[in-house]
Scaffold this motif. Sequence first.
Motif, PDB file in Angstrom:
ATOM      1  N   MET A   1       0.843  -1.196   0.000  1.00 16.93           N
ATOM      2  CA  MET A   1       0.000   0.000   0.000  1.00 16.93           C
ATOM      3  C   MET A   1       0.881   1.250   0.000  1.00 16.93           C
ATOM      4  O   MET A   1       1.882   1.311   0.721  1.00 16.93           O
ATOM      5  CB  MET A   1      -0.916  -0.012   1.237  1.00 16.93           C
ATOM      6  N   SER A   2       0.532   2.258  -0.763  1.00 14.66           N
ATOM      7  CA  SER A   2       1.333   3.472  -0.855  1.00 14.66           C
ATOM      8  C   SER A   2       1.154   4.321   0.397  1.00 14.66           C
ATOM      9  O   SER A   2       0.177   4.186   1.139  1.00 14.66           O
ATOM     10  CB  SER A   2       0.915   4.281  -2.079  1.00 14.66           C
ATOM     11  N   TYR A   3       2.127   5.210   0.611  1.00 15.33           N
ATOM     12  CA  TYR A   3       2.029   6.122   1.736  1.00 15.33           C
ATOM     13  C   TYR A   3       0.740   6.934   1.644  1.00 15.33           C
ATOM     14  O   TYR A   3       0.035   7.138   2.637  1.00 15.33           O
ATOM     15  CB  TYR A   3       3.225   7.066   1.759  1.00 15.33           C
ATOM     16  N   VAL A  10      -6.037   6.463   7.355  1.00 16.15           N
ATOM     17  CA  VAL A  10      -5.912   6.834   8.777  1.00 16.15           C
ATOM     18  C   VAL A  10      -6.621   8.166   9.034  1.00 16.15           C
ATOM     19  O   VAL A  10      -7.235   8.362  10.082  1.00 16.15           O
ATOM     20  CB  VAL A  10      -4.431   6.921   9.189  1.00 16.15           C
ATOM     21  N   TRP A  11      -6.546   9.080   8.072  1.00 21.96           N
ATOM     22  CA  TRP A  11      -7.210  10.368   8.220  1.00 21.96           C
ATOM     23  C   TRP A  11      -8.724  10.181   8.351  1.00 21.96           C
ATOM     24  O   TRP A  11      -9.387  10.868   9.131  1.00 21.96           O
ATOM     25  CB  TRP A  11      -6.895  11.246   7.006  1.00 21.96           C
ATOM     26  N   THR A  12      -9.251   9.222   7.602  1.00 20.35           N
ATOM     27  CA  THR A  12     -10.697   8.950   7.630  1.00 20.35           C
ATOM     28  C   THR A  12     -11.102   8.179   8.879  1.00 20.35           C
ATOM     29  O   THR A  12     -12.153   8.431   9.466  1.00 20.35           O
ATOM     30  CB  THR A  12     -11.109   8.160   6.370  1.00 20.35           C
ATOM     31  N   ASP A  13     -10.254   7.239   9.285  1.00 25.39           N
ATOM     32  CA  ASP A  13     -10.573   6.383  10.444  1.00 25.39           C
ATOM     33  C   ASP A  13      -9.440   6.493  11.467  1.00 25.39           C
ATOM     34  O   ASP A  13      -8.412   5.819  11.364  1.00 25.39           O
ATOM     35  CB  ASP A  13     -10.738   4.932   9.992  1.00 25.39           C
ATOM     36  N   ARG A  14      -9.624   7.363  12.466  1.00 30.85           N
ATOM     37  CA  ARG A  14      -8.567   7.604  13.451  1.00 30.85           C
ATOM     38  C   ARG A  14      -8.286   6.396  14.347  1.00 30.85           C
ATOM     39  O   ARG A  14      -7.257   6.357  15.038  1.00 30.85           O
ATOM     40  CB  ARG A  14      -8.925   8.823  14.318  1.00 30.85           C
ATOM     41  N   ASN A  15      -9.174   5.419  14.350  1.00 29.01           N
ATOM     42  CA  ASN A  15      -8.905   4.189  15.109  1.00 29.01           C
ATOM     43  C   ASN A  15      -7.659   3.482  14.587  1.00 29.01           C
ATOM     44  O   ASN A  15      -6.996   2.737  15.321  1.00 29.01           O
ATOM     45  CB  ASN A  15     -10.101   3.238  15.044  1.00 29.01           C
ATOM     46  N   LEU A  17      -4.936   4.799  13.961  1.00 29.36           N
ATOM     47  CA  LEU A  17      -3.722   5.400  14.520  1.00 29.36           C
ATOM     48  C   LEU A  17      -3.011   4.481  15.508  1.00 29.36           C
ATOM     49  O   LEU A  17      -1.810   4.608  15.732  1.00 29.36           O
ATOM     50  CB  LEU A  17      -4.056   6.719  15.219  1.00 29.36           C
ATOM     51  N   SER A  18      -3.752   3.568  16.096  1.00 26.43           N
ATOM     52  CA  SER A  18      -3.147   2.660  17.074  1.00 26.43           C
ATOM     53  C   SER A  18      -2.342   1.545  16.422  1.00 26.43           C
ATOM     54  O   SER A  18      -1.572   0.848  17.100  1.00 26.43           O
ATOM     55  CB  SER A  18      -4.234   2.047  17.969  1.00 26.43           C
ATOM     56  N   ALA A  19      -2.497   1.371  15.111  1.00 30.92           N
ATOM     57  CA  ALA A  19      -1.777   0.306  14.412  1.00 30.92           C
ATOM     58  C   ALA A  19      -0.325   0.701  14.184  1.00 30.92           C
ATOM     59  O   ALA A  19      -0.055   1.800  13.686  1.00 30.92           O
ATOM     60  CB  ALA A  19      -2.445  -0.003  13.077  1.00 30.92           C
ATOM     61  N   PRO A  20       0.634  -0.171  14.541  1.00 30.32           N
ATOM     62  CA  PRO A  20       2.053   0.147  14.335  1.00 30.32           C
ATOM     63  C   PRO A  20       2.382   0.501  12.888  1.00 30.32           C
ATOM     64  O   PRO A  20       3.203   1.378  12.625  1.00 30.32           O
ATOM     65  CB  PRO A  20       2.766  -1.140  14.766  1.00 30.32           C
ATOM     66  N   SER A  21       1.719  -0.150  11.933  1.00 28.30           N
ATOM     67  CA  SER A  21       1.995   0.131  10.516  1.00 28.30           C
ATOM     68  C   SER A  21       1.582   1.561  10.148  1.00 28.30           C
ATOM     69  O   SER A  21       2.240   2.217   9.331  1.00 28.30           O
ATOM     70  CB  SER A  21       1.273  -0.874   9.628  1.00 28.30           C
ATOM     71  N   ILE A  26       3.268   7.254   8.901  1.00 25.59           N
ATOM     72  CA  ILE A  26       3.226   8.687   9.221  1.00 25.59           C
ATOM     73  C   ILE A  26       4.634   9.212   9.461  1.00 25.59           C
ATOM     74  O   ILE A  26       5.037  10.248   8.914  1.00 25.59           O
ATOM     75  CB  ILE A  26       2.332   8.938  10.454  1.00 25.59           C
ATOM     76  N   ARG A  27       5.409   8.491  10.255  1.00 30.46           N
ATOM     77  CA  ARG A  27       6.765   8.941  10.595  1.00 30.46           C
ATOM     78  C   ARG A  27       7.679   8.906   9.372  1.00 30.46           C
ATOM     79  O   ARG A  27       8.538   9.771   9.204  1.00 30.46           O
ATOM     80  CB  ARG A  27       7.320   8.090  11.723  1.00 30.46           C
ATOM     81  N   GLU A  28       7.479   7.929   8.499  1.00 27.51           N
ATOM     82  CA  GLU A  28       8.309   7.858   7.298  1.00 27.51           C
ATOM     83  C   GLU A  28       7.988   8.991   6.326  1.00 27.51           C
ATOM     84  O   GLU A  28       8.886   9.521   5.662  1.00 27.51           O
ATOM     85  CB  GLU A  28       8.138   6.490   6.627  1.00 27.51           C
ATOM     86  N   VAL A  29       6.724   9.396   6.254  1.00 32.71           N
ATOM     87  CA  VAL A  29       6.362  10.532   5.400  1.00 32.71           C
ATOM     88  C   VAL A  29       7.022  11.799   5.915  1.00 32.71           C
ATOM     89  O   VAL A  29       7.584  12.591   5.141  1.00 32.71           O
ATOM     90  CB  VAL A  29       4.823  10.700   5.333  1.00 32.71           C
ATOM     91  N   VAL A  30       6.988  12.014   7.222  1.00 33.94           N
ATOM     92  CA  VAL A  30       7.621  13.207   7.797  1.00 33.94           C
ATOM     93  C   VAL A  30       9.131  13.160   7.586  1.00 33.94           C
ATOM     94  O   VAL A  30       9.768  14.187   7.337  1.00 33.94           O
ATOM     95  CB  VAL A  30       7.248  13.356   9.284  1.00 33.94           C
ATOM     96  N   SER A  31       9.713  11.973   7.648  1.00 35.75           N
ATOM     97  CA  SER A  31      11.144  11.825   7.383  1.00 35.75           C
ATOM     98  C   SER A  31      11.473  12.177   5.933  1.00 35.75           C
ATOM     99  O   SER A  31      12.495  12.813   5.650  1.00 35.75           O
ATOM    100  CB  SER A  31      11.586  10.394   7.694  1.00 35.75           C
TER     101      SER A  31
END
Length: 273
Positions: A1-3, A10-15, A17-21, A26-31
Amino acid sequence: MSYQSTIEQVWTDRNLLSAPSSLTAIREVVSLLNNGEIRVATPPASEGDSWVVNEWVKKAILLYFISQQMNPEEVGIFTFHDKIPLKRDFQEKKVRVVPPAVARFGSFLAPGVILMPSYVNIGAYVDERTMVDTWATVGSCAQIGKDVHLSGGVGIGGVLEPPQAAPVIIEDGAFIGSRCIVVEGAHIGKRAVLGAGVTITGSSKIIDVTGSTPTEYKGFVPANSVVIPGSYTKEFAAGSFQVPCALIIGQRKESTDLKTSLNDALRENQVAV
């Protein structure tokens, strides 16, 4: 799946956010933002095209804020407590940073950038050989071109919400004079010169007074324009009052030596910077 698809989900379903993937994406996009491999806004591919706002990248930044925890950080005698770490490795990146300048992780500084004591926020992109002068601020997601000079005390506004909102864009070779304010997605064209104290917002009137009749722009300064603060008369229920605007009073001439061109433009038009 693409970034992009992950961020949108995740933006649509904030639940999610708890998934490690999700957190990893998110962190890789900011990097990637931090390294200049992606941008909040993509420059035109060719003449006549427009800048494209990458909404999903802004969503990733907002999700990064939500998912990060507050942490202390010490830099020499300075102590910080924030969700976003600071940029590092300036020597490796060939960026000059004069204390106590601060750039947040997730901003990009290209080789040759000089930060005098100043501030660059997450999502901002500052291109090669640009000077961010003393107490200037580059807001979140602002796009600053090559060979730009942001003079002392300049305020470049940031924008994260709504995600579709355009960031401030300062194109290559522009000179932004002392204490100028450029906010709300305003766009400054290549090699434009803003005299000291000019304020440009997304709805500001910018009036070209160099011809026999005025030409009006809104939130956009054309390339090579020399701009000073001005005002115009507006009617209100209580009477007529002067409202701030910006005036285009001349053109910065094309030259193989842009510094000479800039000095000529300032002298000819008696512009304070």
